[in-house]
Write a protein that holds these residues in place. Structure first.
Motif, PDB file in Angstrom:
ATOM      1  N   GLN A 278       0.836  -1.141   0.067  1.00  0.00           N
ATOM      2  CA  GLN A 278       0.053   0.079  -0.250  1.00  0.00           C
ATOM      3  C   GLN A 278       1.007   1.283  -0.057  1.00  0.00           C
ATOM      4  N   THR A 279       1.959   1.239   0.625  1.00  0.00           N
ATOM      5  CA  THR A 279       3.035   2.274   0.646  1.00  0.00           C
ATOM      6  C   THR A 279       3.189   2.390  -0.878  1.00  0.00           C
ATOM      7  N   GLU A 280       3.699   1.660  -1.668  1.00  0.00           N
ATOM      8  CA  GLU A 280       3.954   1.625  -3.031  1.00  0.00           C
ATOM      9  C   GLU A 280       2.898   2.256  -3.888  1.00  0.00           C
ATOM     10  N   ARG A 281       1.728   1.778  -3.812  1.00  0.00           N
ATOM     11  CA  ARG A 281       0.373   2.391  -4.244  1.00  0.00           C
ATOM     12  C   ARG A 281       0.090   3.887  -3.804  1.00  0.00           C
ATOM     13  N   LEU A 282       0.278   4.216  -2.512  1.00  0.00           N
ATOM     14  CA  LEU A 282      -0.238   5.588  -2.039  1.00  0.00           C
ATOM     15  C   LEU A 282       0.973   6.597  -2.582  1.00  0.00           C
TER      16      LEU A 282
END
Length: 772
Positions: A278-282
């Protein structure tokens, strides 16, 4: 030749590495070497001719001559007293462990004894160190293994036996490959070769095979084994089973990957060590672009310089901490754009030190929703004001209509009533007897109906503010006392009347008869709402209204409040806006006329006052009438001028109120007067705020009746957490009513809604000034 031999003997004596002491048969020292001077601290001249016991510790000095004599009976070269803890004594009195070898020399002067003395302090220390190291290795829970550079196992401690299942006898001499999965053996050989070259190898995780064939995850440290010359001859390994920790790490990583929020793990230096998908997506970065980078890469430019200090502050006190959207936090994406964020911080221990996990949530959508809700709330407030305006206009129109109808209907009632009387007289004159009596009785019923109808028209006129009134200066307390007995009879035995009348009440201008009618109408309504019995509380108070009170249509000024509260069934919220309309009623069919509250509304507004009603189904109803105070002379006492508002001095007040508008206006009043205010919408939120944000509060200001957690329960829980905190309750009901219902104890501090700035500040000052 003898001189040459003596010279050579002296040279050998001086070159000896040990202290050499020659003693004659009487135990007198006749010869020492330079090492003796260095070891014992004496000059050579100080020793020659002295008894050898000068070099013996005090503890054995008395028995040493006997041992010396015993040696002379069999003067063979031998180590002295093997197995004994021998010691020498220096000139300064200190002692040292010694190893002593004795030999006899036959000379012309007789037998001489030569003692070679060696200080074995370092040897003993080394032996003790080796023994301690061996003990540590044997007692270590970790597997400690020694092996040659060819990876043949040479040593095996009990920890290794526990981990792998082999005994020392089973494994010693075997190749270490028996413990290594085939696919890992090449890498293991490369690591051993690096150690043999003297390179440093960091601890690493790998797999090992047990005797039973199962695989275990281990953390392994590999070190060289070197001889005195420094040459590396083998390798030692310390191995720890980390299977459970690996499973926990896998579960942690699994949870991280499944988390709906971005999770970023940072070490003490601010370097990112772990992120989730989710860090990559955010943030728009790949995982490999983030790991090892300073966490400030995710912080907006304007806050980047300040962030390291905030990070260091958190590492100094790593408590779980939540930082909400109200702090205006933001994250920075890879493309440079930012987004509003909520961040939760938590610390956890790791092998390489403390790590901090930041849970980051994009609250853009929530803020947009909140903004939309605020817009809708403002619109709802606007709609509410418009409804109130429309209601006032509707009541005004109804009042005009009712007044016109009442005037015309009064005329008709006058005709009906008078003609009924005429007819009754004529019937009595012309039809004496039983037949005339029956008609006369019928006409009496017509007259009574007309009287009842006239009463209804009086109420309509009162609602329409068109009834003839005779206002005068009066004290509401006097009116209430005068009608009290009649109210008791009206209520009946099953309803208790409680009066709470304020002293020094300012006078008002009103028609006392109409005020009595207000009280009677409210008493009748209360009686009908309490068929099983209950309490009716009548209360008076002086109050002042200012612009900050939030009462909208009520002009600022001094007022007398008449509050009538019951413990009845209450009024549903969806009909509260209509209760003042004529002929509207919530009572069962056939009960009441629907004009009681309409009449109350008309009388109070005709006197220049204002009416507010508050009700909770199942709890009761409270109606407050505000009548303007007057300065005219009258029988009533004049209220003293209100005291100037009391300002705070930084005291912390926790305000708990589920009505947002009232909560906000209360907060603003106190905040503007020098108090530190924290507001909450419920008891649960208040306890959460108290745990997260506030170390101390001075006063809890809480509503009495709230959803889920009542004010009394909240106050009890706050007193457990902060025993010194004062408590001030607030309610739309009177204290007498709340006490009668058992909601609050009678002695608690209560301020009644609606309150003004003046009354709130005065009451708060009173609570803070109370030493209890």
């Amino acid at each position: 030749m003898k001189h040459h031999e003596d010279h050579r003997f002296a040279w050998l004596l001086e070159a000896a590495p040990d202290a050499m002491v020659c003693v004659d048969a009487d135990g007198r020292i006749i010869l020492v070497n330079a090492q003796t001077e260095r070891l014992f601290g004496y000059e050579r001249a100080e020793l020659i001719g002295q008894p050898v016991e000068v070099l013996v510790p005090d503890a054995i000095r008395d028995i040493h001559p006997g041992r010396r004599a015993g040696y002379l009976t069999d003067p063979r070269p031998r180590p002295m007293e093997a197995g004994m803890e021998l010691a020498g004594r220096r000139r300064d009195g200190t002692t040292f462990p010694a190893e002593i070898s004795l030999s006899a020399i036959d000379t012309d002067e007789g037998i001489l004894v030569s003692a070679a003395v060696r200080d074995v302090t370092q040897r003993q220390l080394a032996a003790e160190t080796a023994a301690r190291l061996a003990s540590i290795i044997q007692s270590s829970y970790d597997a400690v293994i020694g092996k040659t550079l060819d990876q043949v196992i040479t040593s095996w401690n009990p920890g290794a036996e526990r981990l792998y299942g082999y005994t020392e006898a089973e494994i010693t001499g075997r190749h270490v490959e028996v413990l290594i999965p085939p696919e890992d053996r090449e890498r293991e050989g490369e690591i051993v070769a690096a150690v043999a070259r003297g390179e440093r190898v960091e601890p690493y995780q790998t797999r090992r095979l047990r005797k039973d064939g199962t695989t275990v995850q281990v953390s392994l440290t590999m070190s060289p084994i070197a001889v005195r010359s420094g040459a590396i001859v083998g390798v030692s390994t310390i191995t720890r089973d980390v299977t459970e920790r690996q499973r926990a790490d896998d579960r942690f990583r699994g949870l991280m990957e499944a988390a709906p929020d971005a999770m970023v793990c940072v070490d003490r230096n601010g370097r990112i060590v772990l992120v989730n998908a989710q860090t990559e997506r955010l943030f728009g970065y790949g995982r490999d672009e983030l790991v090892g980078q300073p966490v400030e890469i995710l912080v907006p430019d304007q806050a980047r310089d300040l962030h390291p200090a905030h990070r260091a502050e958190y590492f100094a006190d790593p408590r779980p901490r939540w930082m909400g959207a109200d702090m205006q936090l933001a994250g920075r994406r890879r493309d440079g754009t930012t987004f509003p964020a909520e961040v939760s911080l938590a610390a956890m221990g790791a092998d390489d030190g403390l790590l901090v996990t930041a849970v980051v949530r994009d609250v853009t959508e929530r803020l947009e929703i909140a903004a939309e809700r605020e817009r809708l709330r403002i619109q709802a407030e606007r709609d509410k004001l418009e409804r109130h305006l429309h209601q006032s206009q509707r009541l005004e129109s109804l009042g005009q209509l009712a007044g016109g109808v009442a005037h015309d209907f009064n005329n008709l009632l006058g005709v009906i009533s008078n003609y009924a009387a005429f007819a009754a007289t004529e019937v009595a004159r012309q039809l004496p007897g039983e037949r005339g009596q029956g008609i006369g009785d019928d006409l009496v019923q017509v007259q009574r109906a007309a009287e009842r109808a006239a009463g209804l028209t009086h109420q309509l006129l009162a609602f329409a503010r068109q009834e003839m009134i005779q206002p005068r200066v009066l004290n509401l307390n006097d009116v209430i006392r005068g009608v009290e007995q009649m109210l008791i009879r009206t209520l009946g035995e099953h309803v208790e009347l409680i009066t709470d009348l304020a002293a020094a009440l300012p006078p008002v201008v009103a028609d006392p008869g109409q005020v009595e009618q207000v009280l009677v109408n409210l008493a009748v309504n209360a009686r009908d709402a309490m068929p099983q019995g209950g309490k009716l509380v009548i209360q008076t108070a002086a109050t002042s209204i200012d612009a900050a009170a939030g009462l909208g249509a009520v002009p600022p000024g001094q007022y007398v409040a008449l509050k009538v509260s019951d413990t009845g069934t209450g009024i549903p919220k969806h009909v509260l806006d209509r209760v003042f309309e004529p002929f509207f009623t919530t009572k069962p069919k056939g009960v009441g006329t629907g004009l009681g509250l309409a009449t109350v509304y008309g009388i109070i507004t005709q006197a220049g006052g204002h009416v507010r009603i508050y009700s909770e189904p199942g709890v009761g109803t409270s109606l407050t009438a505000l009548l303007p105070a007057t300065q005219e002379e009258g029988t009533a006492s004049v209220a003293p001028a209100p005291a100037a508002p009391r300002h705070g001095h930084g005291e912390t007040v926790l305000v708990v109120e589920d009505e947002p508008a009232l909560r906000e206006v209360t907060r603003r009043i106190l905040d503007s007067k020098g108090y530190r205010v924290v507001a909450a919408a419920s008891g649960d939120e208040a306890l959460d705020v108290l745990a997260r944000q506030l170390d101390h509060i001075d006063v809890l200001l809480t509503d009495v009746i709230m959803p889920r957690m009542q004010g009394k329960e909240l106050a009890d829980r706050v007193r457990v957490l902060q025993p010194s905190a004062r408590v001030l309750f607030m309610s739309g009901y009177t204290q007498g009513l709340l006490g009668a219902q058992g909601v609050l104890e009678p002695e608690v501090q209560l301020i009644e809604k609606p309150f003004t700035e003046t009354t709130l500040l005065a009451k708060l000052h009173e609570v803070l000034s109370n030493p209890s």
